[in-house]
Scaffold this motif. Structure first.
Motif, mmCIF file in Angstrom:
data_model
loop_
_atom_site.group_PDB
_atom_site.id
_atom_site.type_symbol
_atom_site.label_atom_id
_atom_site.label_comp_id
_atom_site.label_asym_id
_atom_site.label_seq_id
_atom_site.Cartn_x
_atom_site.Cartn_y
_atom_site.Cartn_z
ATOM 1 N N ARG A 91 0.821 -1.294 0.036
ATOM 2 C CA ARG A 91 -0.200 0.035 -0.042
ATOM 3 C C ARG A 91 0.835 1.121 0.022
ATOM 4 N NH1 ARG A 91 -4.617 1.474 0.732
ATOM 5 N NH2 ARG A 91 -5.370 -0.258 0.493
ATOM 6 N N ARG A 102 -8.339 -9.172 -6.230
ATOM 7 C CA ARG A 102 -6.980 -7.593 -6.186
ATOM 8 C C ARG A 102 -6.145 -7.624 -4.761
ATOM 9 N NH1 ARG A 102 -9.945 -1.819 -8.950
ATOM 10 N NH2 ARG A 102 -9.902 -2.956 -10.536
ATOM 11 N N ASP A 103 -6.899 -8.375 -3.396
ATOM 12 C CA ASP A 103 -6.076 -8.487 -2.220
ATOM 13 C C ASP A 103 -5.217 -9.123 -2.840
ATOM 14 O OD1 ASP A 103 -8.657 -10.584 -2.277
ATOM 15 O OD2 ASP A 103 -7.669 -10.920 -0.796
ATOM 16 N N ARG A 104 -5.422 -10.542 -3.501
ATOM 17 C CA ARG A 104 -4.102 -10.862 -3.717
ATOM 18 C C ARG A 104 -2.742 -10.377 -4.120
ATOM 19 N NH1 ARG A 104 -7.314 -15.937 -6.626
ATOM 20 N NH2 ARG A 104 -8.805 -16.468 -4.498
ATOM 21 N N GLU A 107 -1.879 -4.717 -1.069
ATOM 22 C CA GLU A 107 -2.341 -4.604 -0.209
ATOM 23 C C GLU A 107 -4.087 -4.375 0.219
ATOM 24 O OE1 GLU A 107 1.832 -4.901 2.193
ATOM 25 O OE2 GLU A 107 0.780 -2.921 3.037
ATOM 26 N N GLU A 108 -4.574 -4.813 1.139
ATOM 27 C CA GLU A 108 -5.404 -4.077 1.461
ATOM 28 C C GLU A 108 -5.068 -3.244 2.420
ATOM 29 O OE1 GLU A 108 -8.280 -7.157 2.260
ATOM 30 O OE2 GLU A 108 -9.245 -7.131 0.750
#
Length: 143
Positions: free
Chosen positions: A93, A137-139, A142-143
């Motif tokens: 992120r 998308r989380d793969r 980074e969230e």
């Protein structure tokens, strides 16, 4: 030609030549090598000139994503897993303003934030991106 219609024989021959040409245009690249057709360090399995791979091969599968673990691009997580010797880590992120996405159609590199905020199309050339990618998308990021 044993009862075959000449047009059909020609069509199947053309189809076979097209498939052979497509196969020749696809490359598999394993670490430490990268695919020299792209402006970024990219690895993958049976990757075509627009970044479609053996795992994702629809018209809209034209992005390669950068991984936080190694900084290299791959068309998908499976390509990453099959071409390197380490586990994938999503793009951090804290680096969302850096280039993390390659449009396989026009070759533009996009910051992660631009890609994540897009309407499933390249902001540079308008090429459609696979909207189904939103589900995982989380793969990749980074969230």
């Amino acid at each position: 030609m044993d009862g075959e219609q000449p047009g059909k024989a020609r069509d199947s021959g053309e189809r076979r030549r097209t498939e052979e040409n497509e196969t020749r245009l696809r490359r598999t690249t394993h670490a430490p090598a990268v695919d020299d057709r792209f402006s970024v360090p990219l690895r993958g399995v049976a990757v075509d000139p627009e970044t479609r791979c053996a795992h994702w091969d629809d018209d809209v599968d034209v992005v390669a994503l950068r991984f936080g673990c190694c900084g290299h691009f791959s068309p998908c997580r499976v390509c990453h897993a099959e071409t390197v010797d380490h586990d994938p880590e999503p793009w951090p992120r804290t680096r969302f303003d850096e280039a993390a996405v390659l449009c396989g159609v026009c070759g533009a590199t996009l910051p992660a934030r631009t890609y994540l905020d897009s309407s499933d199309a390249c902001p540079e050339c308008g090429a459609a991106f696979n909207p189904g990618c939103r589900r995982h998308r989380d793969r990749y990021f980074e969230e």
